[in-house]
Design a protein around this motif. Structure first.
Motif, PDB file in Angstrom:
ATOM      1  N   PHE A  37       0.844  -1.188   0.000  1.00 28.03           N
ATOM      2  CA  PHE A  37       0.000   0.000   0.000  1.00 28.03           C
ATOM      3  C   PHE A  37       0.880   1.240   0.000  1.00 28.03           C
ATOM      4  O   PHE A  37       1.892   1.295   0.685  1.00 28.03           O
ATOM      5  CB  PHE A  37      -0.932  -0.006   1.211  1.00 28.03           C
ATOM      6  CG  PHE A  37      -1.878  -1.162   1.196  1.00 28.03           C
ATOM      7  CD1 PHE A  37      -2.910  -1.213   0.267  1.00 28.03           C
ATOM      8  CD2 PHE A  37      -1.737  -2.212   2.077  1.00 28.03           C
ATOM      9  CE1 PHE A  37      -3.782  -2.290   0.228  1.00 28.03           C
ATOM     10  CE2 PHE A  37      -2.597  -3.295   2.045  1.00 28.03           C
ATOM     11  CZ  PHE A  37      -3.621  -3.336   1.121  1.00 28.03           C
ATOM     12  N   ILE A  38       0.461   2.219  -0.792  1.00 30.72           N
ATOM     13  CA  ILE A  38       1.256   3.438  -0.950  1.00 30.72           C
ATOM     14  C   ILE A  38       0.320   4.583  -1.344  1.00 30.72           C
ATOM     15  O   ILE A  38      -0.703   4.355  -1.986  1.00 30.72           O
ATOM     16  CB  ILE A  38       2.368   3.213  -2.013  1.00 30.72           C
ATOM     17  CG1 ILE A  38       3.399   4.324  -1.996  1.00 30.72           C
ATOM     18  CG2 ILE A  38       1.787   3.023  -3.396  1.00 30.72           C
ATOM     19  CD1 ILE A  38       4.679   3.965  -2.733  1.00 30.72           C
ATOM     20  N   THR A  39       0.671   5.799  -0.944  1.00 27.75           N
ATOM     21  CA  THR A  39      -0.118   6.966  -1.340  1.00 27.75           C
ATOM     22  C   THR A  39       0.306   7.383  -2.752  1.00 27.75           C
ATOM     23  O   THR A  39       1.409   7.043  -3.193  1.00 27.75           O
ATOM     24  CB  THR A  39       0.112   8.155  -0.377  1.00 27.75           C
ATOM     25  OG1 THR A  39       1.475   8.550  -0.450  1.00 27.75           O
ATOM     26  CG2 THR A  39      -0.260   7.796   1.060  1.00 27.75           C
ATOM     27  N   PRO A  40      -0.543   8.132  -3.457  1.00 27.90           N
ATOM     28  CA  PRO A  40      -0.136   8.617  -4.789  1.00 27.90           C
ATOM     29  C   PRO A  40       1.163   9.425  -4.737  1.00 27.90           C
ATOM     30  O   PRO A  40       2.009   9.287  -5.618  1.00 27.90           O
ATOM     31  CB  PRO A  40      -1.315   9.491  -5.226  1.00 27.90           C
ATOM     32  CG  PRO A  40      -2.490   8.964  -4.470  1.00 27.90           C
ATOM     33  CD  PRO A  40      -1.933   8.494  -3.144  1.00 27.90           C
ATOM     34  N   VAL A  90      -3.413   3.792  -2.634  1.00 27.36           N
ATOM     35  CA  VAL A  90      -4.592   4.118  -1.835  1.00 27.36           C
ATOM     36  C   VAL A  90      -4.586   5.635  -1.685  1.00 27.36           C
ATOM     37  O   VAL A  90      -3.668   6.197  -1.088  1.00 27.36           O
ATOM     38  CB  VAL A  90      -4.542   3.439  -0.449  1.00 27.36           C
ATOM     39  CG1 VAL A  90      -5.748   3.834   0.378  1.00 27.36           C
ATOM     40  CG2 VAL A  90      -4.458   1.923  -0.605  1.00 27.36           C
ATOM     41  N   ASP A  91      -5.589   6.280  -2.257  1.00 26.32           N
ATOM     42  CA  ASP A  91      -5.648   7.743  -2.256  1.00 26.32           C
ATOM     43  C   ASP A  91      -6.419   8.244  -1.038  1.00 26.32           C
ATOM     44  O   ASP A  91      -7.636   8.094  -0.970  1.00 26.32           O
ATOM     45  CB  ASP A  91      -6.310   8.227  -3.551  1.00 26.32           C
ATOM     46  CG  ASP A  91      -6.193   9.729  -3.725  1.00 26.32           C
ATOM     47  OD1 ASP A  91      -5.785  10.420  -2.764  1.00 26.32           O
ATOM     48  OD2 ASP A  91      -6.520  10.205  -4.821  1.00 26.32           O
ATOM     49  N   PRO A  92      -5.733   8.849  -0.066  1.00 25.71           N
ATOM     50  CA  PRO A  92      -6.419   9.327   1.137  1.00 25.71           C
ATOM     51  C   PRO A  92      -7.372  10.497   0.876  1.00 25.71           C
ATOM     52  O   PRO A  92      -8.235  10.768   1.697  1.00 25.71           O
ATOM     53  CB  PRO A  92      -5.285   9.733   2.078  1.00 25.71           C
ATOM     54  CG  PRO A  92      -4.093   9.921   1.216  1.00 25.71           C
ATOM     55  CD  PRO A  92      -4.291   9.084  -0.003  1.00 25.71           C
ATOM     56  N   THR A  93      -7.246  11.160  -0.277  1.00 26.22           N
ATOM     57  CA  THR A  93      -8.147  12.291  -0.559  1.00 26.22           C
ATOM     58  C   THR A  93      -9.577  11.821  -0.810  1.00 26.22           C
ATOM     59  O   THR A  93     -10.502  12.604  -0.678  1.00 26.22           O
ATOM     60  CB  THR A  93      -7.676  13.117  -1.782  1.00 26.22           C
ATOM     61  OG1 THR A  93      -7.719  12.291  -2.942  1.00 26.22           O
ATOM     62  CG2 THR A  93      -6.281  13.665  -1.580  1.00 26.22           C
ATOM     63  N   VAL A  94      -9.750  10.554  -1.161  1.00 26.43           N
ATOM     64  CA  VAL A  94     -11.106  10.046  -1.432  1.00 26.43           C
ATOM     65  C   VAL A  94     -11.670   9.250  -0.255  1.00 26.43           C
ATOM     66  O   VAL A  94     -12.720   8.625  -0.375  1.00 26.43           O
ATOM     67  CB  VAL A  94     -11.153   9.189  -2.728  1.00 26.43           C
ATOM     68  CG1 VAL A  94     -10.780  10.024  -3.931  1.00 26.43           C
ATOM     69  CG2 VAL A  94     -10.264   7.970  -2.618  1.00 26.43           C
ATOM     70  N   GLN A  95     -10.987   9.299   0.888  1.00 30.32           N
ATOM     71  CA  GLN A  95     -11.468   8.604   2.084  1.00 30.32           C
ATOM     72  C   GLN A  95     -12.812   9.187   2.510  1.00 30.32           C
ATOM     73  O   GLN A  95     -12.926  10.384   2.723  1.00 30.32           O
ATOM     74  CB  GLN A  95     -10.433   8.735   3.212  1.00 30.32           C
ATOM     75  CG  GLN A  95     -10.826   8.150   4.542  1.00 30.32           C
ATOM     76  CD  GLN A  95     -11.099   6.670   4.489  1.00 30.32           C
ATOM     77  OE1 GLN A  95     -12.255   6.256   4.489  1.00 30.32           O
ATOM     78  NE2 GLN A  95     -10.060   5.859   4.430  1.00 30.32           N
ATOM     79  N   THR A  96     -13.830   8.342   2.602  1.00 29.22           N
ATOM     80  CA  THR A  96     -15.171   8.822   2.964  1.00 29.22           C
ATOM     81  C   THR A  96     -15.377   8.823   4.471  1.00 29.22           C
ATOM     82  O   THR A  96     -16.090   9.663   4.997  1.00 29.22           O
ATOM     83  CB  THR A  96     -16.251   7.950   2.292  1.00 29.22           C
ATOM     84  OG1 THR A  96     -15.999   6.587   2.613  1.00 29.22           O
ATOM     85  CG2 THR A  96     -16.241   8.139   0.782  1.00 29.22           C
ATOM     86  N   ARG A 134      -7.552   6.082   9.341  1.00 22.96           N
ATOM     87  CA  ARG A 134      -7.364   5.104   8.272  1.00 22.96           C
ATOM     88  C   ARG A 134      -6.044   5.422   7.573  1.00 22.96           C
ATOM     89  O   ARG A 134      -5.375   6.395   7.892  1.00 22.96           O
ATOM     90  CB  ARG A 134      -8.509   5.182   7.245  1.00 22.96           C
ATOM     91  CG  ARG A 134      -9.868   4.887   7.815  1.00 22.96           C
ATOM     92  CD  ARG A 134     -10.169   3.404   7.746  1.00 22.96           C
ATOM     93  NE  ARG A 134     -11.443   3.103   8.369  1.00 22.96           N
ATOM     94  CZ  ARG A 134     -11.579   2.240   9.359  1.00 22.96           C
ATOM     95  NH1 ARG A 134     -10.550   1.597   9.829  1.00 22.96           N
ATOM     96  NH2 ARG A 134     -12.753   2.010   9.879  1.00 22.96           N
ATOM     97  N   PHE A 135      -5.716   4.622   6.562  1.00 20.57           N
ATOM     98  CA  PHE A 135      -4.503   4.850   5.771  1.00 20.57           C
ATOM     99  C   PHE A 135      -4.541   6.263   5.186  1.00 20.57           C
ATOM    100  O   PHE A 135      -5.544   6.682   4.630  1.00 20.57           O
ATOM    101  CB  PHE A 135      -4.449   3.812   4.636  1.00 20.57           C
ATOM    102  CG  PHE A 135      -3.183   3.866   3.838  1.00 20.57           C
ATOM    103  CD1 PHE A 135      -2.067   3.152   4.230  1.00 20.57           C
ATOM    104  CD2 PHE A 135      -3.113   4.633   2.685  1.00 20.57           C
ATOM    105  CE1 PHE A 135      -0.897   3.200   3.495  1.00 20.57           C
ATOM    106  CE2 PHE A 135      -1.942   4.684   1.948  1.00 20.57           C
ATOM    107  CZ  PHE A 135      -0.837   3.962   2.354  1.00 20.57           C
TER     108      PHE A 135
END
Length: 162
Positions: free
Chosen positions: A8-11, A78-84, A90-91
């Motif tokens: 898992f990695i951020t953009p 895993v894009d944290p900007t779209v975390q609902t 969370r990640f």
């Protein structure tokens, strides 16, 4: 045959790894190859520092390129900007914590390949990150560290905006 687990990695983390790969492969490696070729053309290589250092540096670069390629191949962005679910850790979350003595610290939970403790970026598999996952503001979490247990209260949770 071992199956590679997703990493898992951020953009942003993937972008930094790609940049490092491109810089090593496209800029630094060709320069070192040029120096090694020049040094080899001089004849005796046994005491040629440019040649010996260059060969050593090429091995280091190739090892790092192989490692970066492996990371990119297994990367699961895993894009944290779209975390609902933004009220829970969370990640990709940035979390402000306070310990028993009200010492505060801010941590961002990122992929294990993009950690930077000095910048407060901790891998999602680190003990403190695992303890924080799922917590909400006001929750208290106990983290088991090599030095013993430590209790933290979650002060704030934030995610990057899109």
């Amino acid at each position: 045959m071992s199956e590679t687990k997703p990493r898992f990695i951020t953009p942003d983390g993937l972008k930094r790894i790609r940049q490092e790969y491109e810089e090593l492969f496209g800029i630094e490696r060709p320069k070192v190859v040029e120096v090694v070729s020049w040094a080899a053309s001089l004849g005796d290589r046994s005491e040629n520092a440019d040649y010996l250092y260059g060969k050593k540096r090429l091995r280091e670069i190739d090892r790092r390129l192989a490692n970066l390629a492996k990371i990119m191949k297994a990367a699961k962005v895993v894009d944290p900007t779209v975390q609902t679910d933004r009220d829970q850790v969370r990640f990709g979350a940035t979390v402000e914590l306070a310990d028993e003595d009200d010492n505060r610290r801010t941590l961002t939970i990122v992929g294990d390949d993009e950690t930077d403790a000095s910048a407060g970026m901790i891998g999602w598999s680190a003990p403190i990150a695992r303890a924080l996952i799922g917590a909400k503001v006001g929750d208290e979490r106990i983290v088991r560290l090599p030095a013993g247990e430590k209790s933290y209260e979650i002060i704030s949770i934030s995610y990057p905006s899109a």
